[in-house]
Design a protein around this motif. Structure first.
Motif, PDB file in Angstrom:
ATOM      1  N   LEU A 209       0.856  -1.182   0.000  1.00 28.89           N
ATOM      2  CA  LEU A 209       0.000   0.000   0.000  1.00 28.89           C
ATOM      3  C   LEU A 209       0.893   1.233   0.000  1.00 28.89           C
ATOM      4  O   LEU A 209       1.622   1.482   0.956  1.00 28.89           O
ATOM      5  CB  LEU A 209      -0.917  -0.011   1.223  1.00 28.89           C
ATOM      6  CG  LEU A 209      -1.832  -1.239   1.354  1.00 28.89           C
ATOM      7  CD1 LEU A 209      -2.673  -1.131   2.608  1.00 28.89           C
ATOM      8  CD2 LEU A 209      -2.711  -1.397   0.129  1.00 28.89           C
ATOM      9  N   GLU A 210       0.825   1.991  -1.083  1.00 31.28           N
ATOM     10  CA  GLU A 210       1.749   3.113  -1.266  1.00 31.28           C
ATOM     11  C   GLU A 210       1.254   4.388  -0.591  1.00 31.28           C
ATOM     12  O   GLU A 210       2.015   5.070   0.096  1.00 31.28           O
ATOM     13  CB  GLU A 210       1.947   3.379  -2.766  1.00 31.28           C
ATOM     14  CG  GLU A 210       2.375   2.161  -3.575  1.00 31.28           C
ATOM     15  CD  GLU A 210       3.841   1.834  -3.405  1.00 31.28           C
ATOM     16  OE1 GLU A 210       4.513   2.528  -2.621  1.00 31.28           O
ATOM     17  OE2 GLU A 210       4.314   0.885  -4.047  1.00 31.28           O
ATOM     18  N   ALA A 211      -0.012   4.742  -0.820  1.00 29.29           N
ATOM     19  CA  ALA A 211      -0.538   6.009  -0.305  1.00 29.29           C
ATOM     20  C   ALA A 211      -2.053   5.959  -0.342  1.00 29.29           C
ATOM     21  O   ALA A 211      -2.650   5.110  -1.017  1.00 29.29           O
ATOM     22  CB  ALA A 211      -0.028   7.184  -1.147  1.00 29.29           C
TER      23      ALA A 211
ATOM     24  N   ASP B  84     -12.622   7.240  -0.624  1.00 23.07           N
ATOM     25  CA  ASP B  84     -11.290   6.838  -0.175  1.00 23.07           C
ATOM     26  C   ASP B  84     -10.537   6.291  -1.375  1.00 23.07           C
ATOM     27  O   ASP B  84     -10.991   5.336  -2.023  1.00 23.07           O
ATOM     28  CB  ASP B  84     -11.381   5.766   0.919  1.00 23.07           C
ATOM     29  CG  ASP B  84     -11.754   6.359   2.256  1.00 23.07           C
ATOM     30  OD1 ASP B  84     -10.996   7.208   2.751  1.00 23.07           O
ATOM     31  OD2 ASP B  84     -12.808   5.982   2.795  1.00 23.07           O
ATOM     32  N   VAL B  85      -9.390   6.887  -1.673  1.00 20.28           N
ATOM     33  CA  VAL B  85      -8.598   6.513  -2.839  1.00 20.28           C
ATOM     34  C   VAL B  85      -7.258   5.967  -2.356  1.00 20.28           C
ATOM     35  O   VAL B  85      -6.573   6.607  -1.551  1.00 20.28           O
ATOM     36  CB  VAL B  85      -8.386   7.712  -3.780  1.00 20.28           C
ATOM     37  CG1 VAL B  85      -7.573   7.291  -4.999  1.00 20.28           C
ATOM     38  CG2 VAL B  85      -9.729   8.286  -4.215  1.00 20.28           C
ATOM     39  N   VAL B  86      -6.906   4.781  -2.840  1.00 20.39           N
ATOM     40  CA  VAL B  86      -5.686   4.101  -2.406  1.00 20.39           C
ATOM     41  C   VAL B  86      -4.837   3.783  -3.629  1.00 20.39           C
ATOM     42  O   VAL B  86      -5.357   3.347  -4.665  1.00 20.39           O
ATOM     43  CB  VAL B  86      -6.020   2.791  -1.652  1.00 20.39           C
ATOM     44  CG1 VAL B  86      -4.743   2.079  -1.221  1.00 20.39           C
ATOM     45  CG2 VAL B  86      -6.906   3.074  -0.454  1.00 20.39           C
ATOM     46  N   LEU B  87      -3.545   4.003  -3.509  1.00 22.22           N
ATOM     47  CA  LEU B  87      -2.589   3.577  -4.529  1.00 22.22           C
ATOM     48  C   LEU B  87      -1.869   2.345  -3.994  1.00 22.22           C
ATOM     49  O   LEU B  87      -1.275   2.386  -2.914  1.00 22.22           O
ATOM     50  CB  LEU B  87      -1.578   4.682  -4.829  1.00 22.22           C
ATOM     51  CG  LEU B  87      -0.460   4.335  -5.832  1.00 22.22           C
ATOM     52  CD1 LEU B  87      -1.044   4.055  -7.209  1.00 22.22           C
ATOM     53  CD2 LEU B  87       0.571   5.461  -5.893  1.00 22.22           C
TER      54      LEU B  87
ATOM     55  N   VAL C 221     -10.721   2.825  -5.622  1.00 25.72           N
ATOM     56  CA  VAL C 221     -11.650   3.877  -5.203  1.00 25.72           C
ATOM     57  C   VAL C 221     -12.771   3.239  -4.392  1.00 25.72           C
ATOM     58  O   VAL C 221     -13.552   2.439  -4.917  1.00 25.72           O
ATOM     59  CB  VAL C 221     -12.231   4.621  -6.422  1.00 25.72           C
ATOM     60  CG1 VAL C 221     -13.158   5.740  -5.957  1.00 25.72           C
ATOM     61  CG2 VAL C 221     -11.110   5.177  -7.293  1.00 25.72           C
ATOM     62  N   GLN C 222     -12.846   3.592  -3.108  1.00 24.47           N
ATOM     63  CA  GLN C 222     -13.898   3.070  -2.230  1.00 24.47           C
ATOM     64  C   GLN C 222     -14.968   4.141  -2.031  1.00 24.47           C
ATOM     65  O   GLN C 222     -14.689   5.212  -1.496  1.00 24.47           O
ATOM     66  CB  GLN C 222     -13.311   2.666  -0.871  1.00 24.47           C
ATOM     67  CG  GLN C 222     -12.325   1.516  -0.952  1.00 24.47           C
ATOM     68  CD  GLN C 222     -11.877   1.066   0.421  1.00 24.47           C
ATOM     69  OE1 GLN C 222     -12.322   0.054   0.936  1.00 24.47           O
ATOM     70  NE2 GLN C 222     -10.986   1.817   1.023  1.00 24.47           N
TER      71      GLN C 222
END
Length: 734
Positions: A43-45, A182-185, A207-208
């Motif tokens: 999980l980057e960011a 909530d956005v996760v890279l 994208v949650q």
């Protein structure tokens, strides 16, 4: 857009919708649990964001060629709703006709769920997020900001189909107010293999949308100029919806006709709609936390995967020449995995400390010595010690240093030259390893992988019924490490074992100058585990600290001493016996075994007594095959002395009954009389043992043997007995 699959989720414990996000977190953070071709993710960011509002139908100036093509041709649904439509089941998001009050309430509820959905990312694997360091973490956050800004511009510029897919709202209506996403890279890491080289890691934006109950996966690929952009052909979404009190989970693909499957990071659509969907449905309603960290939370997954595959290829030949009686594949590949983990852990430690020399080690209770052999072969100086020499030791060569001898925790069992002490299934030594490491030198660290549960003396006694015995034992070892002055961290290895949690002490909680006072604390803690009264500070240490050099002579003379033979740290400790005692019921007296077998057989046969040497009465159809009893029911009928004697053997009653293979079948905890009419014909290699033992049924069963003499593999009376064939060892001596 196409719906790949949909399942009804039974939710008797009312865990949804919160349970949905717990299930999504598994697929987001640990996809290798479902997709065995993945090694894991990093999980980057993460950030909060909102979706833009559509401005026009045509593609915007920032849209790429693929987006322009899709805007013109469109990725229309196949059997699913078109743009601007929803499935008949309304999702958890606000409906277009919802009033302001209802929408406001749903937004407040959605905000609470959004925080709950983000919680796993905040607490699930902090070591992974912090692994790169603050500088790289800031860069990843900036990278995500840049990627999302570019993607948002392309959505606002005219990619209405994808915007509708993401928002789950109709094209004819817009929500009253934009809500946070909530956005996760993340970086998806495939397994590597020299026989099947795969592509490198792949990045995704996830994208949650908690308010609408959707999570969308946007894979990234390099554009013509080397910049990352969303790979439109492989966008998919997991959706939670509700209709008439029933919950549904669906998997949808944005552009099914252009989906590209590599069979690894991007599986086939049928796998997403069947395998993944079924697992998600189960995860959503499990409602339980494992209590353990994710695997490999303290090391780089990419480095570990590469190291493991290289070591596996390098040492796979050990499986073919394994001389021990243990399963070679399990033990070889388990030690390969442990070695890979330690090598990466130590490599990253050298980088953190600015060191170049490889760490030294001592493996206490090294067993077969393979872990010592691998670490030594990879350049780490070290040795292994075990109370019993193994056959395989002679195969390793002179560069692998293995010593036969007992390890007893005392003033003479210190290893000041070692950087690390290892306890890999070290049994009675496991709780002592943090103590030995702490007293060996201030810079000594430890790694333990516990299996059997031992205290400082004897077996560990479970103290809390709210925890499993395994969890309680790990907490006890963490307590030991903390009492010895270590910062103890926990990780979960990827090994073929149910006991795969390791504990690591890499640093101290106190400065080197406080060693003397810290050792007093260790001594008091060790004494307390035996039930001894805790000595006041500065008392009860005596010869231990004086001999170990932890206190000046004057101070040692002022303290009361507790005499312990040969400087033992706690009297009563006994290392394991050099000769491994057989505890599989094979060494029990023959008459004792026969009595138990007869007793259990009579229970199963309904209490009938035997007529020795009888033939079947009334034909084979009337042969009494008895009933079936659970092991607990059988045990309840045996006397206390018999049960106590069996308890001292590994497996106890079950092992004895399984050893009596001729008489009993034990399946899933149920015991019954074996009916030899149902048995398969003996293989050729077993024929040489035919008629070498007396038939138990001919001698003891009330109806005699169910098989005629010429068909029974056992002797019907002494006249049929043949001499037993020579064993392999005897043949070698001849």
């Amino acid at each position: 857009m196409a719906e790949l699959g949909r399942v009804v989720v039974r939710d008797p414990a009312s865990l949804l919708p919160g349970g949905f996000w717990a299930g999504v977190a598994v697929w987001l953070e640990r996809p290798q649990v479902a997709n065995k071709r993945l090694c894991g993710v990093r999980l980057e960011a993460r950030r909060s964001a909102t979706l833009p509002r559509a401005e026009a139908r045509g593609p915007g100036p920032n849209a790429g060629p693929e987006q322009e093509e899709q805007a013109g041709a469109g990725c229309r649904p196949e059997g699913g709703p078109g743009p601007g439509q929803r499935f008949p089941e309304e999702g958890p998001g606000p409906r277009p006709s919802a009033g302001p009050a209802e929408s406001q309430g749903r937004r407040q509820q959605g905000e609470a769920q959004r925080k709950a959905a983000a919680a796993p990312l905040l607490s699930g694997a902090p070591e992974q997020r912090g692994k790169a360091g603050a500088g790289e973490g800031d860069f990843a956050a900036l990278h995500l900001d840049s990627l999302w800004d570019d993607f948002s511009q392309s959505l606002a510029g005219g990619n209405r189909e994808l915007l509708t897919f993401l928002s789950g709202s109709g094209a004819e209506s817009q929500p009253e107010a934009q809500h946070e996403l909530d956005v996760v890279l993340r970086t998806v890491i495939p397994k590597t293999s020299p026989h099947c080289p795969l592509g490198g890691p792949r990045k995704e934006i996830v994208v949650q949308d908690v308010l609408n109950g959707t999570v969308t996966f946007l894979p990234l690929e390099e554009g013509d100029e080397g910049n990352l952009k969303v790979k439109m052909s492989n966008v998919y979404q997991i959706q939670l919806s509700q209709n008439e009190g029933e919950w549904f989970i669906s998997v949808l693909i944005f552009c099914p006709e252009r989906w590209h499957s590599d069979g690894i990071v991007y599986p086939k659509p049928t796998w997403l709609g069947e395998e993944l969907l079924a697992k998600l449905a189960r995860w959503c309603v499990e409602g339980r936390q494992s209590g353990f960290k994710s695997t490999l939370s303290l090391v780089s997954i990419m480095k570990y995967s590469k190291a493991y595959q290289e070591l596996k290829e390098k040492y796979k030949g050990m499986v073919k020449v394994w001389p021990e009686v243990t399963d070679p594949e399990k033990f070889v590949y388990e030690d390969v995995a442990i070695a890979a983990y330690l090598l990466i852990l130590w490599e990253e430690e050298r980088a953190e400390r600015g060191l170049t020399a490889k760490q030294s080690f001592v493996d206490l209770g090294c067993g077969n010595g393979l872990l010592v052999h691998i670490l030594s072969s990879e350049g780490h100086p070290g040795r292994g010690i075990d109370v019993r020499r193994r056959n395989i030791w002679d195969m390793y060569g002179p560069q692998t240093h293995l010593e036969e001898g007992a390890v007893t925790p005392n003033d003479n069992t210190l290893f000041p030259e070692a950087d690390w002490l290892i306890g890999n299934h070290s049994d009675e030594l496991t709780p002592w390893i943090p103590v030995i490491a702490a007293r060996s030198s201030y810079h000594c660290r430890f790694f333990v992988l516990p299996c059997c549960f031992f205290d400082f003396i004897g077996k560990y006694q479970r103290r809390q019924s709210t925890k499993t015995q395994y969890r309680g034992y790990l907490d006890f070892l963490t307590e030991v490490g903390s009492a010895c002055g270590f910062h103890v961290v926990e990780d979960c290895l990827r090994i073929p074992s149910t006991k795969r949690v390791c504990l690591i002490g890499k640093s101290r909680t106190y400065p080197a100058a406080a060693e003397a006072s810290m050792d007093e604390q260790r001594t008091r803690y060790i004494s307390s585990r035996r039930g001894c009264p805790v000595s006041p500070p500065g008392e009860g240490l005596g010869a231990l600290e004086a001999a170990a050099g932890h206190a000046p002579g004057a101070q040692a003379g002022q303290r009361g001493t507790e005499a312990r033979p040969e400087g033992l740290w706690l009297s009563g400790f006994h290392p394991r016996e050099k000769a491994e005692r057989v505890r599989n019921c094979a060494t029990l007296p023959r008459d004792f075994i026969d009595q138990v077998v007869l007793r259990v057989a009579r229970l199963l046969l309904g209490g009938q007594r035997s007529d020795a040497g009888s033939a079947p009465r009334g034909g084979v159809e009337a042969w009494n095959r008895g009933g079936s009893l659970s092991l607990a029911e059988v045990a309840s009928e045996l006397d206390r002395e018999t049960l106590q004697r069996l308890k001292r053997e590994c497996g106890g009653l079950q092992t004895l009954l399984r050893n009596s293979h001729q008489v009993f079948q034990v399946v899933n905890g149920q015991v019954r009389i074996r009916d030899w009419r149902e048995e398969k014909l003996w293989e050729e290699k077993e024929l040489e043992a035919r008629k070498t033992r007396i038939c138990w049924f001919f001698t003891h069963h009330p109806d005699g043997c169910v098989l005629p003499s010429d068909c029974c593999p056992f002797a019907h009376g002494p006249g049929e007995l043949r001499p037993a064939p020579a064993t392999r060892k005897k043949r070698q001596l001849l």
